[in-house]
Design a protein around this motif. Structure first.
Motif, PDB file in Angstrom:
ATOM      1  N   ALA A 180       0.824  -1.213   0.000  1.00 37.07           N
ATOM      2  CA  ALA A 180       0.000   0.000   0.000  1.00 37.07           C
ATOM      3  C   ALA A 180       0.855   1.259   0.000  1.00 37.07           C
ATOM      4  CB  ALA A 180      -0.926  -0.002   1.208  1.00 37.07           C
ATOM      5  N   MET A 181       1.992   1.225   0.677  1.00 30.89           N
ATOM      6  CA  MET A 181       2.834   2.418   0.743  1.00 30.89           C
ATOM      7  C   MET A 181       3.564   2.673  -0.570  1.00 30.89           C
ATOM      8  SD  MET A 181       4.292   2.847   4.599  1.00 30.89           S
ATOM      9  CE  MET A 181       4.996   1.239   4.880  1.00 30.89           C
ATOM     10  N   ASP A 182       3.604   1.663  -1.459  1.00 28.10           N
ATOM     11  CA  ASP A 182       4.155   1.875  -2.794  1.00 28.10           C
ATOM     12  C   ASP A 182       3.120   2.558  -3.689  1.00 28.10           C
ATOM     13  OD1 ASP A 182       6.426   0.477  -1.989  1.00 28.10           O
ATOM     14  OD2 ASP A 182       5.592  -1.430  -2.662  1.00 28.10           O
ATOM     15  N   SER A 183       1.938   1.947  -3.771  1.00 32.52           N
ATOM     16  CA  SER A 183       0.899   2.474  -4.646  1.00 32.52           C
ATOM     17  C   SER A 183       0.435   3.854  -4.209  1.00 32.52           C
ATOM     18  CB  SER A 183      -0.294   1.510  -4.678  1.00 32.52           C
ATOM     19  OG  SER A 183      -0.835   1.328  -3.381  1.00 32.52           O
ATOM     20  N   ALA A 184       0.507   4.104  -2.900  1.00 31.26           N
ATOM     21  CA  ALA A 184       0.043   5.394  -2.390  1.00 31.26           C
ATOM     22  C   ALA A 184       0.851   6.557  -2.941  1.00 31.26           C
ATOM     23  CB  ALA A 184       0.110   5.408  -0.872  1.00 31.26           C
ATOM     24  N   LEU A 185       2.076   6.287  -3.338  1.00 30.92           N
ATOM     25  CA  LEU A 185       2.960   7.353  -3.811  1.00 30.92           C
ATOM     26  C   LEU A 185       2.981   7.453  -5.329  1.00 30.92           C
ATOM     27  CD1 LEU A 185       5.817   6.633  -1.285  1.00 30.92           C
ATOM     28  CD2 LEU A 185       4.162   8.482  -1.186  1.00 30.92           C
ATOM     29  N   ARG A 186       2.124   6.685  -5.992  1.00 28.96           N
ATOM     30  CA  ARG A 186       2.048   6.726  -7.454  1.00 28.96           C
ATOM     31  C   ARG A 186       0.668   7.229  -7.861  1.00 28.96           C
ATOM     32  NH1 ARG A 186       5.778   3.375  -9.925  1.00 28.96           N
ATOM     33  NH2 ARG A 186       5.267   4.649 -11.732  1.00 28.96           N
ATOM     34  N   PRO A 187       0.518   8.508  -8.199  1.00 28.34           N
ATOM     35  CA  PRO A 187      -0.777   9.047  -8.608  1.00 28.34           C
ATOM     36  C   PRO A 187      -1.362   8.209  -9.754  1.00 28.34           C
ATOM     37  CG  PRO A 187       0.851  10.784  -8.385  1.00 28.34           C
ATOM     38  CD  PRO A 187       1.600   9.488  -8.289  1.00 28.34           C
ATOM     39  N   PRO A 188      -2.717   8.099  -9.840  1.00 26.67           N
ATOM     40  CA  PRO A 188      -3.709   8.838  -9.051  1.00 26.67           C
ATOM     41  C   PRO A 188      -4.194   8.089  -7.815  1.00 26.67           C
ATOM     42  CG  PRO A 188      -4.789   7.693 -10.838  1.00 26.67           C
ATOM     43  CD  PRO A 188      -3.330   7.329 -10.935  1.00 26.67           C
ATOM     44  N   VAL A 189      -3.478   7.068  -7.367  1.00 22.24           N
ATOM     45  CA  VAL A 189      -3.914   6.303  -6.202  1.00 22.24           C
ATOM     46  C   VAL A 189      -3.909   7.199  -4.963  1.00 22.24           C
ATOM     47  CG1 VAL A 189      -3.440   4.307  -4.748  1.00 22.24           C
ATOM     48  CG2 VAL A 189      -3.005   4.194  -7.208  1.00 22.24           C
ATOM     49  N   GLU A 190      -4.989   7.150  -4.218  1.00 19.83           N
ATOM     50  CA  GLU A 190      -5.097   7.968  -3.012  1.00 19.83           C
ATOM     51  C   GLU A 190      -4.304   7.334  -1.876  1.00 19.83           C
ATOM     52  OE1 GLU A 190      -8.591   9.747  -0.024  1.00 19.83           O
ATOM     53  OE2 GLU A 190      -9.105   8.562  -1.805  1.00 19.83           O
ATOM     54  N   VAL A 191      -3.632   8.172  -1.126  1.00 17.77           N
ATOM     55  CA  VAL A 191      -2.858   7.692   0.010  1.00 17.77           C
ATOM     56  C   VAL A 191      -3.815   7.183   1.082  1.00 17.77           C
ATOM     57  CG1 VAL A 191      -1.213   8.310   1.809  1.00 17.77           C
ATOM     58  CG2 VAL A 191      -1.021   9.340  -0.459  1.00 17.77           C
ATOM     59  N   PRO A 192      -3.655   5.927   1.550  1.00 18.25           N
ATOM     60  CA  PRO A 192      -4.530   5.411   2.609  1.00 18.25           C
ATOM     61  C   PRO A 192      -4.454   6.285   3.858  1.00 18.25           C
ATOM     62  CG  PRO A 192      -3.272   3.637   1.625  1.00 18.25           C
ATOM     63  CD  PRO A 192      -2.703   4.902   1.078  1.00 18.25           C
ATOM     64  N   GLU A 193      -5.594   6.500   4.482  1.00 14.96           N
ATOM     65  CA  GLU A 193      -5.659   7.368   5.652  1.00 14.96           C
ATOM     66  C   GLU A 193      -4.752   6.867   6.772  1.00 14.96           C
ATOM     67  OE1 GLU A 193      -6.759  10.630   7.962  1.00 14.96           O
ATOM     68  OE2 GLU A 193      -6.978  10.237   5.824  1.00 14.96           O
ATOM     69  N   ALA A 194      -4.616   5.544   6.881  1.00 11.85           N
ATOM     70  CA  ALA A 194      -3.754   4.991   7.927  1.00 11.85           C
ATOM     71  C   ALA A 194      -2.316   5.443   7.752  1.00 11.85           C
ATOM     72  CB  ALA A 194      -3.833   3.466   7.918  1.00 11.85           C
ATOM     73  N   VAL A 195      -1.857   5.494   6.502  1.00 13.15           N
ATOM     74  CA  VAL A 195      -0.492   5.917   6.234  1.00 13.15           C
ATOM     75  C   VAL A 195      -0.326   7.397   6.554  1.00 13.15           C
ATOM     76  CG1 VAL A 195       1.298   6.128   4.461  1.00 13.15           C
ATOM     77  CG2 VAL A 195      -0.209   4.133   4.476  1.00 13.15           C
TER      78      VAL A 195
END
Length: 270
Positions: free
Chosen positions: A169-184
């Motif tokens: 999740a921390m990889d995809s979160a930093l590649r737009p347009p994926v939204e950063v998970p709120e937990a991160v």
């Protein structure tokens, strides 16, 4: 009145005996997996690593402290964090109590993080832990064992974590347009840093053996591969409502009782 199924004592015992058989099968499978881990081939560590410890500069072999086996917990505490990751802190609460038992069974246990030693020792004092903590600041150790990554790797999507490229999740979160998970987002802020900086360090554990003066890498696990060492989860799995999670509910142990943050949807380390 409870909505959960209720039964007679006789029916409860029948259900428990059926579950016991499943639990025994799980135990046997777990034993077999442990043997498979121990049968893994060893990889010689020829690279020289230098760590800062409370006792001074140390090599990887020095972290064994006279024992033949070493387990490293890769604690998420990057150089720019102000405090350690709360998930790693919850894990370490459990590790701290068992370290002495491992030490007396020929296994050294050490935390390793990239933050400078002064930060690590100050946080260890705050948490009341006593187990060894080594700083790999300025070393390639975290990068070579796939728990730390560069800004360039974030930009080009070349992070290999948990033996998969771009699968966390921390990889995809930093590649737009994926939204950063709120937990991160929450956990990064709680460590005093931004999401991108926070996500350059990850949790994991690695095992090593020292034989005839040579260090060998025997095993590493990441993400939910370290699920089993969260001391609270085996207990929650046996509690009536199980893990009963809708997000990050745990905190650093000295933060309980403080105002709750907005509920999250997933663990930063899951």
């Amino acid at each position: 009145m409870t909505k959960h199924m209720t039964v007679t004592r006789q029916d409860w015992l029948a259900a428990r005996l059926a579950l016991l058989q499943a639990e025994k099968e799980h135990t046997r499978r777990s034993d077999a997996l442990a043997q498979q881990r121990q049968a893994m081939p060893w990889l010689r560590v020829d690279k020289t690593y230098s760590f800062d410890t409370a006792a001074g500069s140390a090599s990887l072999a020095d972290l064994f402290q006279g024992r033949s086996q070493l387990i490293v917990y890769h604690f998420m505490f990057g150089p720019d964090y102000t405090v350690g990751c709360p998930s790693c802190s919850a894990i370490t609460d459990g590790l701290n109590g068992i370290a002495v038992h491992l030490q007396n069974h020929d296994v050294a246990l050490s935390l390793v993080s990239r933050a400078p030693l002064a930060k690590l020792l100050a946080y260890r004092q705050r948490m009341g832990w006593t187990l060894p903590w080594a700083s790999s600041h300025g070393s390639d150790f975290n990068f070579d064992f796939n728990v730390s990554f560069t800004e360039a790797q974030q930009r080009d999507g070349s992070i290999d974590y948990n033996y998969t490229r771009g699968g966390h999740a921390m990889d995809s979160a930093l590649r737009p347009p994926v939204e950063v998970p709120e937990a991160v987002v929450q956990t990064a802020a709680g460590c005093g840093t931004d999401v991108a900086t926070f996500a350059r360090d990850r949790p994991g554990m690695s095992s090593f053996v020292l034989e005839d003066g040579v260090v060998y890498h025997t095993y590493s696990a990441y993400a939910r591969g370290v699920d089993a060492i969260w001391g609270m989860y085996p207990w929650l799995d046996r509690a009536p409502k199980g893990r009963n999670e809708s997000g990050i509910w745990w905190r650093r142990h000295d933060e309980y009782g403080q105002p709750a943050t907005k509920p999250a949807t997933m663990s930063c380390c899951g």
